[in-house]
Design a protein around this motif. Structure first.
Motif, short mmCIF file in Angstrom:
data_model
loop_
_atom_site.label_atom_id
_atom_site.label_comp_id
_atom_site.label_asym_id
_atom_site.label_seq_id
_atom_site.Cartn_x
_atom_site.Cartn_y
_atom_site.Cartn_z
N ALA A 36 27.86 99.34 5.94
CA ALA A 36 26.47 99.66 6.27
C ALA A 36 26.13 98.96 7.58
CB ALA A 36 25.54 99.20 5.17
N LEU A 37 25.52 99.71 8.49
CA LEU A 37 25.15 99.18 9.80
C LEU A 37 23.64 98.98 9.87
CD1 LEU A 37 26.11 98.49 12.72
CD2 LEU A 37 25.55 100.87 13.30
N TYR A 38 23.22 97.79 10.29
CA TYR A 38 21.81 97.45 10.46
C TYR A 38 21.58 96.99 11.89
CZ TYR A 38 21.43 97.36 5.37
OH TYR A 38 21.43 97.70 4.04
N ALA A 39 20.39 97.26 12.41
CA ALA A 39 19.98 96.77 13.72
C ALA A 39 18.94 95.67 13.51
CB ALA A 39 19.37 97.89 14.55
N ILE A 40 19.12 94.58 14.24
CA ILE A 40 18.16 93.48 14.23
C ILE A 40 17.92 93.11 15.69
CG2 ILE A 40 17.72 91.09 13.57
CD1 ILE A 40 19.62 91.49 11.24
N ASP A 41 16.70 93.29 16.15
CA ASP A 41 16.35 93.02 17.54
C ASP A 41 17.36 93.69 18.47
OD1 ASP A 41 14.08 91.63 16.75
OD2 ASP A 41 15.16 89.73 16.61
N MET A 42 18.17 92.92 19.21
CA MET A 42 19.08 93.50 20.19
C MET A 42 20.55 93.35 19.80
SD MET A 42 17.03 94.82 22.34
CE MET A 42 18.06 95.21 23.72
N PHE A 43 20.84 93.33 18.51
CA PHE A 43 22.23 93.27 18.06
C PHE A 43 22.36 94.01 16.72
CE2 PHE A 43 20.19 89.48 16.42
CZ PHE A 43 20.66 89.37 15.12
N PHE A 44 23.58 94.14 16.25
CA PHE A 44 23.87 94.89 15.04
C PHE A 44 24.59 94.00 14.03
CE2 PHE A 44 23.86 97.84 18.58
CZ PHE A 44 22.99 98.81 18.13
N VAL A 45 24.46 94.37 12.77
CA VAL A 45 25.16 93.67 11.69
C VAL A 45 25.78 94.74 10.80
CG1 VAL A 45 24.95 92.15 9.69
CG2 VAL A 45 23.56 91.73 11.73
N GLU A 46 27.07 94.55 10.51
CA GLU A 46 27.77 95.44 9.61
C GLU A 46 28.06 94.68 8.32
OE1 GLU A 46 31.42 98.28 10.27
OE2 GLU A 46 32.14 96.22 9.96
N ILE A 47 27.70 95.28 7.21
CA ILE A 47 27.97 94.69 5.90
C ILE A 47 29.04 95.53 5.22
CG2 ILE A 47 27.02 94.14 3.64
CD1 ILE A 47 24.37 93.62 5.00
N GLU A 48 30.08 94.87 4.76
CA GLU A 48 31.19 95.54 4.10
C GLU A 48 31.08 95.36 2.59
OE1 GLU A 48 35.98 94.85 3.65
OE2 GLU A 48 35.01 94.25 5.52
N TYR A 49 31.06 96.48 1.87
CA TYR A 49 30.99 96.47 0.41
C TYR A 49 32.33 96.92 -0.15
CZ TYR A 49 25.91 96.77 1.12
OH TYR A 49 24.62 96.56 1.51
N ASN A 50 32.75 96.33 -1.24
CA ASN A 50 33.92 96.80 -1.96
C ASN A 50 33.42 97.61 -3.14
OD1 ASN A 50 36.03 96.91 -3.99
ND2 ASN A 50 37.15 95.49 -2.69
N ASN A 51 33.68 98.92 -3.10
CA ASN A 51 33.19 99.81 -4.15
C ASN A 51 33.79 99.51 -5.52
OD1 ASN A 51 31.55 101.22 -2.36
ND2 ASN A 51 33.13 102.74 -1.91
N GLU A 52 35.07 99.17 -5.55
CA GLU A 52 35.73 98.90 -6.83
C GLU A 52 35.16 97.66 -7.51
OE1 GLU A 52 39.93 98.69 -6.11
OE2 GLU A 52 40.08 100.84 -5.70
N LYS A 53 34.88 96.63 -6.73
CA LYS A 53 34.34 95.38 -7.28
C LYS A 53 32.82 95.36 -7.31
CE LYS A 53 38.31 92.72 -5.77
NZ LYS A 53 38.79 91.62 -4.92
N ASN A 54 32.19 96.38 -6.65
CA ASN A 54 30.74 96.45 -6.54
C ASN A 54 30.18 95.13 -6.00
OD1 ASN A 54 28.26 97.73 -6.69
ND2 ASN A 54 27.87 97.00 -8.76
N LYS A 55 30.74 94.74 -4.86
CA LYS A 55 30.44 93.43 -4.31
C LYS A 55 30.48 93.46 -2.78
CE LYS A 55 32.52 88.86 -4.41
NZ LYS A 55 33.57 88.03 -4.98
N ILE A 56 29.59 92.69 -2.14
CA ILE A 56 29.64 92.53 -0.70
C ILE A 56 30.85 91.67 -0.35
CG2 ILE A 56 28.51 91.51 1.32
CD1 ILE A 56 25.83 92.19 0.03
N GLN A 57 31.67 92.15 0.57
CA GLN A 57 32.89 91.46 0.95
C GLN A 57 32.73 90.65 2.23
OE1 GLN A 57 35.56 92.49 -1.97
NE2 GLN A 57 36.36 91.65 -0.13
N ASN A 58 31.98 91.20 3.20
CA ASN A 58 31.97 90.58 4.52
C ASN A 58 30.72 91.00 5.30
OD1 ASN A 58 32.94 89.07 6.62
ND2 ASN A 58 34.72 90.34 7.03
N LEU A 59 30.43 90.21 6.31
CA LEU A 59 29.30 90.47 7.20
C LEU A 59 29.78 90.19 8.62
CD1 LEU A 59 25.71 89.30 6.84
CD2 LEU A 59 27.02 88.47 8.76
#
Length: 75
Positions: A36-59
């Protein structure tokens, strides 16, 4: 908030800032992962989800580059 200020936050505060002040832009699905890609002010943040574990893996926070390019329909 700058990218440097964001990167200096605790992990909990980063997620809080993303989900309360970030603007959702797009998502991509690759095998068992969802990004998932989000914009905050003048930069971006990508959040990685693991569908099998239903858990956020990384940012990942960034301004430009290959991480941003994968959300473009232009290839």
């Amino acid at each position: 908030m700058t990218l440097y200020e964001f990167n200096s936050l605790s992990e909990h505060d980063k997620y809080d800032h993303i989900f309360t002040k970030g603007e959702f832009i797009d998502y991509k699905i690759e095998k068992e992962k969802r990004f998932a890609l989000y914009a905050i002010d003048m930069f971006f943040v990508e959040i990685e989800y693991n569908n099998e574990k239903n858990k956020i893996q990384n940012l990942r926070s960034f301004k430009t580059g290959k991480l941003l390019d994968k959300y473009s329909d232009f290839r």
